[in-house]
Design an enzyme around this catalytic site. Sequence first.
Site, PDB file in Angstrom:
ATOM      1  N   HIS A 178      26.631  32.124  47.283  1.00 14.35           N
ATOM      2  CA  HIS A 178      25.659  33.013  47.930  1.00 14.35           C
ATOM      3  C   HIS A 178      24.855  33.823  46.909  1.00 14.35           C
ATOM      4  O   HIS A 178      24.371  34.911  47.214  1.00 14.35           O
ATOM      5  CB  HIS A 178      26.340  33.979  48.910  1.00 14.35           C
ATOM      6  N   LYS A 210       5.253  38.459  27.883  1.00 11.28           N
ATOM      7  CA  LYS A 210       5.696  37.368  28.751  1.00 11.28           C
ATOM      8  C   LYS A 210       5.971  36.062  28.025  1.00 11.28           C
ATOM      9  O   LYS A 210       5.259  35.673  27.117  1.00 11.28           O
ATOM     10  CB  LYS A 210       4.624  37.091  29.812  1.00 11.28           C
ATOM     11  N   GLU A 218       9.164  25.506  36.356  1.00  8.75           N
ATOM     12  CA  GLU A 218       8.435  25.860  37.583  1.00  8.75           C
ATOM     13  C   GLU A 218       7.620  24.673  38.096  1.00  8.75           C
ATOM     14  O   GLU A 218       7.577  24.404  39.300  1.00  8.75           O
ATOM     15  CB  GLU A 218       7.495  27.040  37.320  1.00  8.75           C
TER      16      GLU A 218
END
Length: 478
Positions: free
Chosen positions: A173, A300, A307
Amino acid sequence: MTQDSARDKPQAPAPEGEAKLWGGRFSEPTDAFVERFTASVEFDQRLYREDIQGSQAHARMLAKVGVLTDAEAEQILQGLDAIRDEIAAGEFEWQIGREDVHMNIEARLIERIGDVGKKLHTGRSRNDQVATDIRLWLRAAIDDILALIRGYQRGLVDLAEREAATVMPGFTHLQTAQPVTFGHHMLAWYEMLERDARRLVDCRARVNVLPLGAAALAGTPYPLDREYTAELLGFDGVTRNSLDAVSDRDFAIEFTAAAATLMMHLSRQAEELILWTSAQFAFIDLPDRYCTGSSIMPQKKNPDVPELVRGKTGRVYGHLMSLLTLMKGQPLAYNKDNQEDKEPLFDTVDTLLGSLRAFADMVPNLEVRAENTLAATTKGFATATDLADYLVGRGVAFRDAHEVVGRAVRVAQERGVDLAELPLSDLQAISEAVGDDVYTVLTPEGSAAARNLTGGTAPEQVLRQVAAAREHLAGMLD
Ligand code: ARG
């Protein structure tokens, strides 16, 4: 090679007034729009090597059974060799008026070698021809994909060995569950890929059957030696029913289903890689060469490649749905609908090859930030089950132990500490079965090492699985 395509070449119209290869019964020329709408040459030219390979095998077989003379077959073989060279050199003029790869090559053959070229299509139809081409092409594509999967698996095995004892939180979970080893996690990915590879191997066996000889739909009166053609082309056998052979594309559907499952697996892996590179997890670093920066935020380092793989998974699911829908309403035998099989199939293969190539290099070269994965396992009470199991070992029934440890977790939570940080007196207050050896099972390393059974997360088991996987992969021919 499956990857190269000549489709960026401009398409010329057929020479002014050229008759269609099938034009005998028509009284007016094809509408110019219809010609473009029905043509497939723009994308099926990618099959040119397989088309020529299939034609050459067909011509040799026709000579063997006496339908062509040896001299005629020889001329055809040489003409086709020359056309293959023309195409490979980018000198071939693909013509939309010649509709598809098959008729472009056949018309060019007739241009080059004259009337003998008109005999190539004896005992054959484009229907069994195209089915043969796709099967040859897909077989090669499957082999390329399998080689990449095997390479990626090898990389995962090396990484698993390197990180066999590195502890990290295991999740259910997405909540901290129990400590696992990083190597064990990598071997879970290995297992997914192993099943994917086996699905492709199974699928390959059903792809590798020769349709030629089915002709348009019913077979042909010529005494073709289909087994000989199959042997020349490396097929394991010949199709048994001509109607089925020219019409079904279930082999492409089956391949795309296996491809979709593989992409689903890569997408799950991508999702974890993305999470793990975030500042909140900070479990791993991906190689810089696989990441990109932001034009505005200097700090970044974005995981674009995983992705994109996650994103491309949707395309492959879409292609599977396209192919299933393409087939579902088709009466026997061949229908032009089937021309629509190629673009989804080609794109599926391209997507798989690209995604696997990226992962096979990127993942084995990631760096694990072991201090962070270890620190993360001491948050979230990952060793609570171990404490319960410890109590069971000291005569407490599991249900009671579960209850008692739940109370210990509450105490630790209130104080903002981990279970291992509770003093012995507190633990003994919760259960008198606790002894001073309790702390050994409360460390993440102790917890992982205790799961030392086949399939378990203990470093010793990881190394056993690494050895077994290496042996398995060494036996692979790719
Ligand atoms: N371009 C066609 C295809 O991809 C080749 C077969 C055409 N056959 C026909 N009878 N029109 O399926």
